[in-house]
Design an enzyme around this catalytic site. Structure first.
Site, PDB file in Angstrom:
ATOM      1  N   VAL A  62       0.804  -1.224   0.000  1.00 55.17           N
ATOM      2  CA  VAL A  62       0.000   0.000   0.000  1.00 55.17           C
ATOM      3  C   VAL A  62       0.833   1.269   0.000  1.00 55.17           C
ATOM      4  O   VAL A  62       0.295   2.362  -0.190  1.00 55.17           O
ATOM      5  CB  VAL A  62      -0.984   0.025   1.192  1.00 55.17           C
ATOM      6  CG1 VAL A  62      -1.987  -1.127   1.098  1.00 55.17           C
ATOM      7  CG2 VAL A  62      -0.243   0.004   2.530  1.00 55.17           C
TER       8      VAL A  62
ATOM      9  N   LYS B  67       0.716   7.127  13.709  1.00 54.15           N
ATOM     10  CA  LYS B  67      -0.663   6.817  14.081  1.00 54.15           C
ATOM     11  C   LYS B  67      -1.429   8.076  14.494  1.00 54.15           C
ATOM     12  O   LYS B  67      -2.640   8.178  14.258  1.00 54.15           O
ATOM     13  CB  LYS B  67      -0.669   5.787  15.199  1.00 54.15           C
ATOM     14  CG  LYS B  67      -0.142   4.415  14.773  1.00 54.15           C
ATOM     15  CD  LYS B  67      -0.944   3.825  13.625  1.00 54.15           C
ATOM     16  CE  LYS B  67      -0.553   2.385  13.327  1.00 54.15           C
ATOM     17  NZ  LYS B  67      -1.363   1.797  12.240  1.00 54.15           N
TER      18      LYS B  67
ATOM     19  N   TYR C  62       6.436   5.270  15.130  1.00 52.61           N
ATOM     20  CA  TYR C  62       5.150   4.563  15.135  1.00 52.61           C
ATOM     21  C   TYR C  62       4.036   5.443  15.698  1.00 52.61           C
ATOM     22  O   TYR C  62       2.977   5.616  15.075  1.00 52.61           O
ATOM     23  CB  TYR C  62       5.282   3.281  15.960  1.00 52.61           C
ATOM     24  CG  TYR C  62       4.005   2.472  16.048  1.00 52.61           C
ATOM     25  CD1 TYR C  62       3.564   1.729  14.952  1.00 52.61           C
ATOM     26  CD2 TYR C  62       3.249   2.438  17.214  1.00 52.61           C
ATOM     27  CE1 TYR C  62       2.402   0.980  15.028  1.00 52.61           C
ATOM     28  CE2 TYR C  62       2.089   1.700  17.294  1.00 52.61           C
ATOM     29  CZ  TYR C  62       1.668   0.965  16.197  1.00 52.61           C
ATOM     30  OH  TYR C  62       0.510   0.225  16.274  1.00 52.61           O
TER      31      TYR C  62
END
Length: 250
Positions: A56, A150, A146
């Protein structure tokens, strides 16, 4: 005609649990992943599943994937952007290559897949659900790339909701807390698991199926008036802030 859904990162974990839930509900599901052997194994025997190999983070692959889904299903009713990578290390040890690799999948992937799917989403009934993390809602150590990725996904979700609402397309976000996945079992030591249990009001990890149930709700007509929201499916972890668990014993 059966409702359809695209689920990225569908070869394992929350993505696979979500694909299975949708299939049980009678949806046709395009299962997207970049791990060919795992995807083939996950989709085996799942009637109504269409496995498609796709990274993706790569625009050309995303465009080809969406074209294949439209050709096979003729419509797209829901998109679940679940594909993601995790990297846990100190900020000083997070070089730019690591930073970019996390952002490419966790943030760029959500943007690219959503952008490619939007023209085909069912106006008035379409739904996007992006999977963030509790790490996008509260900062913690070892999660600079990370957690930041998010947090960006959460804001991207709100941007999607604001822009797509007039077409009747809803966009929401699920922020899981600690979940009993194979990855968690591999990287969480007994001490870490015990600490999480103490910090979570429900005193346990969640299950992949429990997270999938929240995703399924947000993609369903039961959530027809819900958009631009972030649901922390975390056993109450985010709600407790940084308070000491011992204080709850008083």
């Amino acid at each position: 005609m059966s409702l359809t859904a695209i689920v990225t990162g569908a070869a394992r974990g929350i993505g696979l649990a979500t694909a299975r839930l949708f299939l049980e509900q009678g949806r046709r599901v395009a299962m997207i992943d970049r791990d060919a052997p795992a995807l083939e194994q996950a989709a085996a025997g799942l009637d109504g599943a269409l496995p498609i190999l796709c990274d993706v983070s790569q625009p050309d692959q995303v465009a080809a994937m969406v074209a294949q889904v439209v050709a096979a299903f003729g419509r797209i009713d829901a998109l679940v952007n679940n594909a993601g990578v995790a990297d846990f290390r100190p900020m000083a040890q997070t070089d730019f290559q690591i930073w970019r690799s996390v952002m490419q999948t966790n943030l760029d992937g959500v943007f690219l897949t959503s952008q490619a799917v939007i023209p085909h989403l069912n106006d008035g009934r379409g739904a996007i659900v992006n999977i963030a993390s509790i790490s996008g809602l509260r900062a913690s150590t070892l999660r600079v790339a990370y957690g930041t990725s998010k947090a960006a996904v959460i804001h991207l979700t709100r941007q999607q909701a604001a822009e797509l609402g007039e077409r009747g397309i809803r966009a929401n976000c699920v922020a899981p807390g600690p979940v009993d996945t194979k990855l968690a079992l591999a990287v969480h030591t007994p001490a870490i698991r015990a600490a999480y249990h103490d910090a979570i009001p429900l005193n346990r990890y969640g299950s992949e199926r429990e997270i999938a149930a929240v995703i399924g709700f947000l993609c369903s007509d039961a959530a027809a008036y819900v958009t631009g929201q972030v649901i922390a499916a975390d056993g109450g972890f985010e709600a407790t802030g940084v308070g000491l668990p011992a204080l709850r014993d008083g």
